[in-house]
Write a protein that holds these residues in place. Structure first.
Motif, PDB file in Angstrom:
ATOM      1  N   UNK A 184       0.817  -1.213   0.000  1.00 13.48           N
ATOM      2  CA  UNK A 184       0.000   0.000   0.000  1.00 13.48           C
ATOM      3  C   UNK A 184       0.854   1.269   0.000  1.00 13.48           C
ATOM      4  N   UNK A 185       0.354   2.269  -0.681  1.00 17.72           N
ATOM      5  CA  UNK A 185       0.970   3.590  -0.710  1.00 17.72           C
ATOM      6  C   UNK A 185       0.077   4.556   0.051  1.00 17.72           C
ATOM      7  N   UNK A 186       0.686   5.595   0.588  1.00 22.59           N
ATOM      8  CA  UNK A 186      -0.094   6.684   1.167  1.00 22.59           C
ATOM      9  C   UNK A 186      -0.922   7.299   0.037  1.00 22.59           C
ATOM     10  N   UNK A 187      -2.027   7.915   0.381  1.00 31.64           N
ATOM     11  CA  UNK A 187      -2.925   8.481  -0.633  1.00 31.64           C
ATOM     12  C   UNK A 187      -2.206   9.443  -1.576  1.00 31.64           C
ATOM     13  N   UNK A 188      -1.431  10.367  -1.024  1.00 27.15           N
ATOM     14  CA  UNK A 188      -0.738  11.335  -1.863  1.00 27.15           C
ATOM     15  C   UNK A 188       0.274  10.654  -2.767  1.00 27.15           C
ATOM     16  N   UNK A 189       1.000   9.678  -2.244  1.00 25.04           N
ATOM     17  CA  UNK A 189       1.986   8.956  -3.050  1.00 25.04           C
ATOM     18  C   UNK A 189       1.304   8.235  -4.211  1.00 25.04           C
ATOM     19  N   UNK A 190       0.138   7.656  -3.954  1.00 30.16           N
ATOM     20  CA  UNK A 190      -0.580   6.961  -5.022  1.00 30.16           C
ATOM     21  C   UNK A 190      -1.081   7.948  -6.070  1.00 30.16           C
ATOM     22  N   UNK A 191      -1.556   9.087  -5.649  1.00 24.89           N
ATOM     23  CA  UNK A 191      -2.004  10.123  -6.589  1.00 24.89           C
ATOM     24  C   UNK A 191      -0.835  10.561  -7.466  1.00 24.89           C
ATOM     25  N   UNK A 192       0.320  10.777  -6.859  1.00 22.01           N
ATOM     26  CA  UNK A 192       1.495  11.196  -7.630  1.00 22.01           C
ATOM     27  C   UNK A 192       1.929  10.105  -8.608  1.00 22.01           C
ATOM     28  N   UNK A 193       1.861   8.850  -8.196  1.00 17.63           N
ATOM     29  CA  UNK A 193       2.198   7.742  -9.100  1.00 17.63           C
ATOM     30  C   UNK A 193       1.222   7.698 -10.272  1.00 17.63           C
ATOM     31  N   UNK A 194      -0.049   7.921  -9.997  1.00 17.53           N
ATOM     32  CA  UNK A 194      -1.049   7.920 -11.072  1.00 17.53           C
ATOM     33  C   UNK A 194      -0.789   9.069 -12.060  1.00 17.53           C
ATOM     34  N   UNK A 195      -0.392  10.211 -11.546  1.00 18.15           N
ATOM     35  CA  UNK A 195      -0.061  11.336 -12.427  1.00 18.15           C
ATOM     36  C   UNK A 195       1.177  11.010 -13.258  1.00 18.15           C
ATOM     37  N   UNK A 196       2.159  10.378 -12.630  1.00 15.05           N
ATOM     38  CA  UNK A 196       3.369   9.974 -13.358  1.00 15.05           C
ATOM     39  C   UNK A 196       3.019   8.981 -14.460  1.00 15.05           C
ATOM     40  N   UNK A 197       2.158   8.011 -14.131  1.00 17.44           N
ATOM     41  CA  UNK A 197       1.733   7.032 -15.133  1.00 17.44           C
ATOM     42  C   UNK A 197       1.007   7.729 -16.281  1.00 17.44           C
ATOM     43  N   UNK A 198       0.163   8.691 -15.966  1.00 24.16           N
ATOM     44  CA  UNK A 198      -0.555   9.430 -17.004  1.00 24.16           C
ATOM     45  C   UNK A 198       0.385  10.196 -17.920  1.00 24.16           C
ATOM     46  N   UNK A 199       1.389  10.835 -17.334  1.00 26.60           N
ATOM     47  CA  UNK A 199       2.359  11.587 -18.141  1.00 26.60           C
ATOM     48  C   UNK A 199       3.157  10.647 -19.040  1.00 26.60           C
ATOM     49  N   UNK A 200       3.555   9.500 -18.503  1.00 28.82           N
ATOM     50  CA  UNK A 200       4.278   8.519 -19.319  1.00 28.82           C
ATOM     51  C   UNK A 200       3.388   8.012 -20.455  1.00 28.82           C
ATOM     52  N   UNK A 201       2.140   7.740 -20.141  1.00 27.85           N
ATOM     53  CA  UNK A 201       1.199   7.249 -21.153  1.00 27.85           C
ATOM     54  C   UNK A 201       0.992   8.288 -22.255  1.00 27.85           C
ATOM     55  N   UNK A 202       0.918   9.556 -21.887  1.00 22.98           N
ATOM     56  CA  UNK A 202       0.783  10.626 -22.879  1.00 22.98           C
ATOM     57  C   UNK A 202       2.007  10.686 -23.790  1.00 22.98           C
ATOM     58  N   UNK A 203       3.198  10.570 -23.199  1.00 23.92           N
ATOM     59  CA  UNK A 203       4.434  10.597 -23.993  1.00 23.92           C
ATOM     60  C   UNK A 203       4.509   9.389 -24.922  1.00 23.92           C
ATOM     61  N   UNK A 204       4.101   8.245 -24.425  1.00 23.24           N
ATOM     62  CA  UNK A 204       4.100   7.024 -25.238  1.00 23.24           C
ATOM     63  C   UNK A 204       3.113   7.164 -26.390  1.00 23.24           C
ATOM     64  N   UNK A 205       1.916   7.671 -26.101  1.00 21.68           N
ATOM     65  CA  UNK A 205       0.916   7.854 -27.154  1.00 21.68           C
ATOM     66  C   UNK A 205       1.420   8.820 -28.227  1.00 21.68           C
ATOM     67  N   UNK A 206       2.084   9.873 -27.806  1.00 19.11           N
ATOM     68  CA  UNK A 206       2.618  10.840 -28.777  1.00 19.11           C
ATOM     69  C   UNK A 206       3.592  10.145 -29.726  1.00 19.11           C
ATOM     70  N   UNK A 207       4.418   9.268 -29.196  1.00 19.66           N
ATOM     71  CA  UNK A 207       5.375   8.546 -30.050  1.00 19.66           C
ATOM     72  C   UNK A 207       4.661   7.526 -30.933  1.00 19.66           C
ATOM     73  N   UNK A 208       3.665   6.862 -30.395  1.00 22.62           N
ATOM     74  CA  UNK A 208       2.942   5.854 -31.168  1.00 22.62           C
ATOM     75  C   UNK A 208       2.139   6.474 -32.307  1.00 22.62           C
ATOM     76  N   UNK A 209       1.598   7.640 -32.068  1.00 22.93           N
ATOM     77  CA  UNK A 209       0.710   8.243 -33.065  1.00 22.93           C
ATOM     78  C   UNK A 209       1.463   8.993 -34.171  1.00 22.93           C
TER      79      UNK A 209
END
Length: 81
Positions: free
Chosen positions: A52-77
């Motif tokens: 388990x992660x603290x709530x804030x840590x999990x939110x930050x991880x989710x934001x990091x995952x979103x940013x990575x996903x956006x960068x990956x999509x930009x390269x894929x598209x």
């Protein structure tokens, strides 16, 4: 909340072949994909209460995952070279 890890090929099924190609041919893409999977695994383990992660840590991880996903999509598209 889903208890199934997000995988790039599942998130972008229309780009399955391109994901495999870029993992082999583009070191930057491969690194982004590795980072995405690592962050995603941390989130998944938190969701199922294995690490388990603290709530804030999990939110930050989710934001990091979103940013990575956006960068990956930009390269894929982008049109293949």
């Amino acid at each position: 909340m889903s208890h199934t890890p997000h995988r790039l090929a599942d998130d972008f099924p229309e780009f399955r072949a391109r994901i495999a190609e870029l993992r082999e041919s583009d070191r930057h893409f491969a690194r982004l994909a590795e980072d995405y999977e690592a962050v995603n695994d941390e989130i998944h383990l938190s969701e199922i209460n294995v690490h388990p992660l603290e709530d804030l840590a999990e939110v930050l991880k989710r934001k990091e995952r979103g940013a990575l996903k956006d960068a990956i999509y930009a390269m894929l598209s982008r049109a293949p070279a």
